[in-house]
Design an enzyme around this catalytic site. Structure first.
Site, PDB file in Angstrom:
ATOM      1  N   ASP A 163     100.342  19.499  41.220  1.00  8.98           N
ATOM      2  CA  ASP A 163      99.920  19.816  42.594  1.00  8.98           C
ATOM      3  C   ASP A 163     100.881  20.761  43.310  1.00  8.98           C
ATOM      4  O   ASP A 163     100.663  21.090  44.475  1.00  8.98           O
ATOM      5  CB  ASP A 163      99.829  18.520  43.426  1.00  8.98           C
ATOM      6  CG  ASP A 163      98.594  17.701  43.073  1.00  8.98           C
ATOM      7  OD1 ASP A 163      97.607  18.283  42.581  1.00  8.98           O
ATOM      8  OD2 ASP A 163      98.626  16.478  43.306  1.00  8.98           O
TER       9      ASP A 163
ATOM     10  N   LYS B  81      98.677  17.445  51.462  1.00  4.56           N
ATOM     11  CA  LYS B  81      97.343  17.922  51.058  1.00  4.56           C
ATOM     12  C   LYS B  81      96.367  16.754  51.081  1.00  4.56           C
ATOM     13  O   LYS B  81      96.766  15.589  50.913  1.00  4.56           O
ATOM     14  CB  LYS B  81      97.385  18.556  49.661  1.00  4.56           C
ATOM     15  CG  LYS B  81      97.860  17.645  48.513  1.00  4.56           C
ATOM     16  CD  LYS B  81      96.776  16.869  47.826  1.00  4.56           C
ATOM     17  CE  LYS B  81      97.293  16.063  46.635  1.00  4.56           C
ATOM     18  NZ  LYS B  81      96.340  15.031  46.171  1.00  4.56           N
TER      19      LYS B  81
HETATM   20  O1  C5P Z   1     101.781  16.907  36.813  1.00  6.04           O
HETATM   21  P1  C5P Z   1     102.286  15.656  37.436  1.00  6.04           P
HETATM   22  O2  C5P Z   1     103.678  15.325  37.035  1.00  6.04           O
HETATM   23  O3  C5P Z   1     102.114  15.651  38.937  1.00  6.04           O
HETATM   24  O4  C5P Z   1     101.338  14.487  36.909  1.00  6.04           O
HETATM   25  C1  C5P Z   1     101.694  13.133  37.013  1.00  6.04           C
HETATM   26  C2  C5P Z   1     100.884  12.314  36.022  1.00  6.04           C
HETATM   27  O5  C5P Z   1      99.517  12.297  36.416  1.00  6.04           O
HETATM   28  C3  C5P Z   1     100.861  12.866  34.617  1.00  6.04           C
HETATM   29  O6  C5P Z   1     101.920  12.365  33.858  1.00  6.04           O
HETATM   30  C4  C5P Z   1      99.526  12.346  34.085  1.00  6.04           C
HETATM   31  O7  C5P Z   1      99.622  11.006  33.722  1.00  6.04           O
HETATM   32  C5  C5P Z   1      98.649  12.395  35.315  1.00  6.04           C
HETATM   33  N1  C5P Z   1      97.854  13.635  35.431  1.00  6.04           N
HETATM   34  C6  C5P Z   1      96.785  13.859  34.564  1.00  6.04           C
HETATM   35  N2  C5P Z   1      96.015  14.998  34.708  1.00  6.04           N
HETATM   36  C7  C5P Z   1      96.286  15.877  35.700  1.00  6.04           C
HETATM   37  C8  C5P Z   1      97.358  15.662  36.588  1.00  6.04           C
HETATM   38  C9  C5P Z   1      98.116  14.526  36.423  1.00  6.04           C
HETATM   39  O8  C5P Z   1      96.515  13.057  33.670  1.00  6.04           O
HETATM   40  N3  C5P Z   1      95.508  16.961  35.837  1.00  6.04           N
END
Ligand code: C5P
Length: 287
Positions: A136, A10
């Site tokens: 994502d 993406k």
């Molecule tokens: O959801 P995911 O595991 O992909 O997110 C990885 C990290 O990115 C989270 O632990 C957080 O620190 C940050 N994040 C965030 N806000 C989001 C997506 C991700 O703070 N909307």
């Protein structure tokens, strides 16, 4: 049984962060686009346990790998937690690039397994499951052109990106997503993208209007690596791009082109300078 699935990367056409949430995540506003750069997955439903294997040595084979987590979560959900699975990942999406490689692999596992088992889960159930695996993963599951809000898991369809060629460049370093979010939290965001204007330009098929509004709030974070990001953007614009921006939390940057010769020559030049560069096309919905 063996099943094959592509995991498309993406790009964030623009990226805004609107609030820090009580759960520690951030509220995002991100017009997103699936592109043709992809990992290739082979899933073998055999044996016991769930393992991943990759052409890259440092990609984990256990539950640290989002693809393994997605498979475990899916098989539990459909009542087959004992089912064995070997996942072979041929990675082409650079790791730590902001192109959602790990999320795309997890999403591809969900699509492939649901097909293999005769589609026991509908699109909504599958999207909900994806949202639990990572912010994502839901977008990577559905794909196409979408506005992602909330943590990134709330999706609504957008008009397609006006026809263009894409050059994606990644420098030698990767950027950790949590680290960049922490840096973003230390100072107020000075400038936000014009997301409404961007969407209006997409609706009108106005590529220059889109290119004028490419903006990622992470590029303004106090981080030395953003100097290289700005150099790459300059290189893409010098090479004929109508606009260029970093995707996600980087470190990949993409440029949008209309001229085929400029696309190819700029890609070659960037590959020599930064190590990784490829051309890509926008891709429609995957599910
Ligand atoms: O959801 P995911 O595991 O992909 O997110 C990885 C990290 O990115 C989270 O632990 C957080 O620190 C940050 N994040 C965030 N806000 C989001 C997506 C991700 O703070 N909307």
């Amino acid at each position: 049984m063996t099943v094959y699935e592509k995991a498309c990367a993406k790009i964030n056409i623009s990226l805004d962060v609107t609030a820090k949430r009580p759960d520690g995540y951030h509220d995002m506003v991100m017009p997103m686009q699936t592109v043709s750069l992809c990992d290739e997955l082979t899933l073998r439903l055999e044996g016991s346990g769930i393992r991943a294997r990759s052409n890259l040595r440092y990609v984990p084979s256990d539950d640290r790998n989002l693809a393994v987590r997605a498979a475990r979560r899916y098989l539990t959900e459909i009542g087959k937690p004992e089912q064995g699975l070997q996942i072979e990942l041929h990675k082409k999406i650079p790791v730590g690039s902001g192109m959602g490689g790990g999320s795309a692999d997890a999403a591809a596992v969900l699509r492939a397994l649901n097909r293999a088992f005769g589609e026991p889960l509908g699109r909504e159930q599958l999207t909900a499951l994806a949202g639990e695996i990572g912010s994502d993963v839901a977008f990577c599951l559905i794909g196409g052109t979408m506005l992602a809000t909330g943590r990134g898991e709330v999706l609504s369809p957008l008009p397609p990106l006006p026809p263009c060629r894409i050059v994606i460049v990644k420098p030698g370093f990767s950027i950790s997503t949590p680290e960049l979010f922490q840096k973003l939290d230390r100072a107020p965001i000075r400038c936000h993208p014009d997301t409404d204007g961007l969407i209006a330009a997409m609706r009108q098929g106005d590529l220059s209007g889109v290119c004028r509004r490419l903006y990622n709030v992470f590029e303004d974070v106090d981080d030395r690596r953003m100097r290289t990001i700005r150099q790459i953007k300059g290189g893409l614009l010098d090479g004929g791009a109508l606009g260029a921006v970093m995707t996600g939390t980087g470190s990949a940057v993409f440029g949008l082109f209309t001229d085929d010769a400029a696309t190819e020559s700029c890609c070659e030049k960037m590959k020599k300078e930064y190590g990784f560069a490829c051309t890509a096309e926008a891709v429609g919905e995957l599910l």
